[in-house]
Design a protein around this motif. Structure first.
Motif, PDB file in Angstrom:
ATOM      1  N   GLY A 107       0.757  -1.164   0.125  1.00 25.45           N
ATOM      2  CA  GLY A 107       0.142   0.101   0.235  1.00 25.45           C
ATOM      3  C   GLY A 107       0.645   1.252  -0.049  1.00 25.45           C
ATOM      4  O   GLY A 107      -0.027   1.951  -0.297  1.00 25.45           O
ATOM      5  N   LEU A 108       2.155   1.092   0.210  1.00 24.04           N
ATOM      6  CA  LEU A 108       2.916   2.288  -0.215  1.00 24.04           C
ATOM      7  C   LEU A 108       2.669   2.547  -1.194  1.00 24.04           C
ATOM      8  O   LEU A 108       2.884   3.128  -2.119  1.00 24.04           O
ATOM      9  N   PRO A 109       2.238   4.307  -1.472  1.00 24.19           N
ATOM     10  CA  PRO A 109       2.264   5.130  -3.024  1.00 24.19           C
ATOM     11  C   PRO A 109       3.630   5.275  -3.377  1.00 24.19           C
ATOM     12  O   PRO A 109       4.927   4.784  -3.405  1.00 24.19           O
ATOM     13  N   THR A 110       3.495   5.001  -4.878  1.00 22.94           N
ATOM     14  CA  THR A 110       5.228   4.716  -5.610  1.00 22.94           C
ATOM     15  C   THR A 110       4.584   5.801  -7.189  1.00 22.94           C
ATOM     16  O   THR A 110       5.591   6.023  -7.802  1.00 22.94           O
ATOM     17  N   GLU A 111       4.125   6.739  -6.697  1.00 19.04           N
ATOM     18  CA  GLU A 111       3.800   7.952  -7.803  1.00 19.04           C
ATOM     19  C   GLU A 111       3.877   9.283  -6.946  1.00 19.04           C
ATOM     20  O   GLU A 111       3.490   8.934  -6.164  1.00 19.04           O
ATOM     21  N   ARG A 112       4.798  10.545  -7.980  1.00 25.39           N
ATOM     22  CA  ARG A 112       4.821  11.689  -7.397  1.00 25.39           C
ATOM     23  C   ARG A 112       3.165  12.386  -6.563  1.00 25.39           C
ATOM     24  O   ARG A 112       2.412  12.066  -7.322  1.00 25.39           O
ATOM     25  N   VAL A 113       3.219  13.345  -6.288  1.00 26.36           N
ATOM     26  CA  VAL A 113       2.184  14.324  -5.996  1.00 26.36           C
ATOM     27  C   VAL A 113       2.348  15.194  -5.998  1.00 26.36           C
ATOM     28  O   VAL A 113       3.283  15.901  -5.683  1.00 26.36           O
ATOM     29  N   GLY A 114       2.314  15.968  -6.906  1.00 28.17           N
ATOM     30  CA  GLY A 114       2.426  17.038  -7.674  1.00 28.17           C
ATOM     31  C   GLY A 114       4.139  16.766  -7.352  1.00 28.17           C
ATOM     32  O   GLY A 114       4.675  16.433  -8.053  1.00 28.17           O
ATOM     33  N   ASP A 115       5.203  18.106  -6.520  1.00 27.69           N
ATOM     34  CA  ASP A 115       6.368  17.927  -6.627  1.00 27.69           C
ATOM     35  C   ASP A 115       7.025  16.827  -5.878  1.00 27.69           C
ATOM     36  O   ASP A 115       8.091  17.193  -5.681  1.00 27.69           O
ATOM     37  N   GLU A 116       5.668  16.820  -4.798  1.00 25.09           N
ATOM     38  CA  GLU A 116       6.807  15.486  -3.562  1.00 25.09           C
ATOM     39  C   GLU A 116       6.962  14.407  -4.220  1.00 25.09           C
ATOM     40  O   GLU A 116       6.504  13.575  -5.542  1.00 25.09           O
ATOM     41  N   PRO A 117       8.020  13.936  -4.087  1.00 26.48           N
ATOM     42  CA  PRO A 117       8.216  12.358  -4.234  1.00 26.48           C
ATOM     43  C   PRO A 117       7.119  11.871  -3.241  1.00 26.48           C
ATOM     44  O   PRO A 117       6.092  12.057  -2.900  1.00 26.48           O
TER      45      PRO A 117
END
Length: 309
Positions: free
Chosen positions: A159-169
């Motif tokens: 369940g850990l995120p894999t994609e950037r959100v805006g400028d955030e890793p």
């Protein structure tokens, strides 16, 4: 609440099928079947068991893995011969092969272009500098160490995120606790998590260090930390432990944050059963996916060498 227990075997099977498709395309294009040489120093024990599992995994991916038993006095010469043997595409070392100090240097003898484990300092330098490709055009990805990479893949499935959100890793809002700072698992894993934006508390017998995330700079930074085990565990969204000792004080459910993801990488369990009552996901082992990541590295090494024929 009872944690979901994540079995790595079906996930490993998916990656091995992906590797098999890559290998099949290479063979259909006229290339011989890829071959890995494994060097094993023990007839029995964990290393021998691991070698057997690795052979099965590689076979499932269409890769030939030949395991040779070697004496300590023979290891260096055998690695040197394999480095220049055009019939050997990858090299896999099953520790222990010599003693602890010399085993540390054996991986430096492996040609990094044949290093399916991704443990050579050539690859480590790229990892620690957060250089993800070996070419200026960004076409050829760097090789990552197979056990830390397997853990990252399992965390993503948990369940850990894999994609950037805006400028955030992707891991910008994640805090992790990694218990073990060895060059085989703990240190590269902490670096990989921090390079993806996580704040990582790294615990070891030598004390606690914090890997500051690579946000606003090229790569992670490291500083000494005054955190003790209790504080590091209490803060962590993710807990990974890889302490190879029966004497390790098991991590209890009352030490971790509710809904934390926990991963057990050790030969002897590092987690008390009470963790299942508090964690959201528990990963009891990593081995099958480590094998899959090593197999996955081989076609990538062939492309890096331009050796697909």
């Amino acid at each position: 609440m009872t944690a979901t227990v994540l079995n790595p075997s079906p996930i490993a099977k998916e990656y091995l099928e992906e590797v098999r498709r890559d290998v099949t395309a290479l063979v259909e294009g006229g290339r011989r079947q890829p071959r890995i040489l494994g060097l094993l120093g023990q007839e029995e024990g964990p290393a021998a068991t691991y070698a057997r599992y690795a052979r099965r995994g590689c076979e499932a991916a269409g890769i030939q893995l030949d395991v040779e038993h070697v004496e300590p006095s023979e290891v260096e010469a055998r690695i040197a011969a394999a480095n220049i043997d055009p019939a050997i595409d990858g090299i896999f070392l099953y520790y222990p092969l010599m003693d602890r100090a010399n085993d540390h240097w054996l991986r430096e003898l492996v040609d990094p272009r044949k290093d399916v484990e991704g443990m050579h300092s050539f690859w480590a330098r790229l990892l620690y500098e957060n250089q993800r490709h070996v070419d200026a055009g960004g076409e050829l990805r760097a090789i990552l160490p197979c056990t830390p990479l397997a853990i990252i893949k399992l965390l993503q499935h948990a369940g850990l995120p894999t994609e950037r959100v805006g400028d955030e890793p992707p891991l910008a809002r994640i805090t992790a606790c990694v218990i073990n700072r060895s060059e085989l698992v703990g240190r590269p894993l902490a670096a990989m998590l921090a390079n993806d934006g996580a704040l990582v508390h790294s615990l070891d017998v030598d004390g606690t260090m914090t890997f500051e995330p690579a946000i606003g700079r090229r790569a992670f930074d490291v500083r000494d930390s005054g955190l003790d085990r209790a504080a590091a565990l209490r803060d962590a969204d993710v807990v990974i432990s890889a302490v190879p000792s029966r004497d390790f004080e098991l991590i209890r459910g009352d030490e971790i944050r509710e809904n934390a993801i926990c991963v057990d990488v050790a030969e002897f369990t590092n987690f008390d059963p009470s963790v299942l009552e508090r964690a959201s996901v528990f990963v009891p082992r990593v081995g099958p996916l480590t094998v899959a990541m090593a197999a996955r590295n081989l076609p990538r090494l062939l492309r890096l060498r331009g050796d697909q024929s």
